[in-house]
Design an enzyme around this catalytic site. Structure first.
Site, mmCIF file in Angstrom:
data_model
loop_
_atom_site.group_PDB
_atom_site.id
_atom_site.type_symbol
_atom_site.label_atom_id
_atom_site.label_comp_id
_atom_site.label_asym_id
_atom_site.label_seq_id
_atom_site.Cartn_x
_atom_site.Cartn_y
_atom_site.Cartn_z
ATOM 1 N N LEU A 74 -7.048 40.698 40.272
ATOM 2 C CA LEU A 74 -5.710 40.797 40.855
ATOM 3 C C LEU A 74 -4.590 40.431 39.890
ATOM 4 C CD1 LEU A 74 -6.554 39.415 44.407
ATOM 5 C CD2 LEU A 74 -6.464 41.798 43.638
ATOM 6 N N CYS A 75 -4.913 40.258 38.616
ATOM 7 C CA CYS A 75 -3.882 39.971 37.608
ATOM 8 C C CYS A 75 -3.121 41.243 37.262
ATOM 9 C CB CYS A 75 -4.516 39.418 36.328
ATOM 10 S SG CYS A 75 -4.966 37.702 36.440
ATOM 11 N N HIS A 76 -1.821 41.090 37.037
ATOM 12 C CA HIS A 76 -1.002 42.215 36.602
ATOM 13 C C HIS A 76 -1.251 42.477 35.120
ATOM 14 C CE1 HIS A 76 1.228 40.810 40.152
ATOM 15 N NE2 HIS A 76 1.635 42.053 40.273
ATOM 16 N N MET A 112 -2.626 32.837 33.557
ATOM 17 C CA MET A 112 -3.991 33.371 33.521
ATOM 18 C C MET A 112 -4.344 33.879 32.127
ATOM 19 S SD MET A 112 -5.046 32.503 36.374
ATOM 20 C CE MET A 112 -6.686 33.061 35.991
ATOM 21 N N GLU A 113 -3.363 34.441 31.442
ATOM 22 C CA GLU A 113 -3.607 34.923 30.083
ATOM 23 C C GLU A 113 -3.892 33.750 29.144
ATOM 24 O OE1 GLU A 113 -2.062 38.103 32.420
ATOM 25 O OE2 GLU A 113 -1.379 36.043 32.239
ATOM 26 N N ASP A 127 -21.015 31.156 21.424
ATOM 27 C CA ASP A 127 -21.828 32.314 21.039
ATOM 28 C C ASP A 127 -22.213 32.261 19.567
ATOM 29 O OD1 ASP A 127 -23.052 34.919 21.434
ATOM 30 O OD2 ASP A 127 -21.378 35.700 20.257
#
Length: 160
Positions: A74-76, A112-113, A127
């Site tokens: 739901l992120c733009h 969020m970014e 990793d």
């Protein structure tokens, strides 16, 4: 308080930001990855056979911020104007502290970014180093600061 990503019927929705003002927005997030002292030493000395772990993690974090809307439903999709990922080895804590800063002029925030950049940078270190240290722990993922928009200036652990 109502969740913004849920409509009146309880269905998930992308928040409509059409009517929001375009403002200068900044978000800073952090994470860390703890490891064995010898693993951290290998990273710091640049002796890892896979190459410069911190450089690769920095690039991965930047890429992740740019692809956030592909990862979180739901992120733009945002036109980021700046993404900076800083990786600081902290020998006293046997960890690498990751700080990500995202900026843009837009109608919605960039938390969020920044969180995605900090998380993916730490995941990349995991990793690249898992062959020598399977006991690494990623933690402390949080927003440190955000500004822009009507909610004002937020600084973690402070009243803004």
């Amino acid at each position: 308080m109502q969740l913004t990503h849920i409509d009146a019927a309880g269905d998930a929705q992308m928040v409509d930001v059409t009517a929001k003002q375009v403002t200068h927005r900044i978000a800073v997030a952090e994470s860390y990855i703890e490891m064995k002292p010898e693993t951290l030493q290998l990273i710091v000395e640049g002796g890892h056979k896979k190459g410069d772990v911190l450089a690769v993690a920095r690039i991965a974090g930047i890429q992740a911020a740019k692809r956030c809307s592909d990862l979180i439903p739901l992120c733009h999709p945002l036109m980021l104007t700046s993404v900076k990922v800083h990786l600081q080895p902290q020998l006293e804590f046997n960890r690498v502290l990751v700080t990500a800063t995202c900026k843009l002029g837009g109608q919605t925030g960039v938390e969020m970014e920044a969180l995605t950049a900090a998380s993916v940078a730490a995941l990349t270190i995991y990793d690249m180093c898992k062959a020598v240290d399977k006991d690494m722990v990623i933690g402390g993922v949080r927003v440190l600061e955000k500004s822009g928009g009507k909610s004002g200036h937020y600084i973690a652990d402070q009243q803004a």
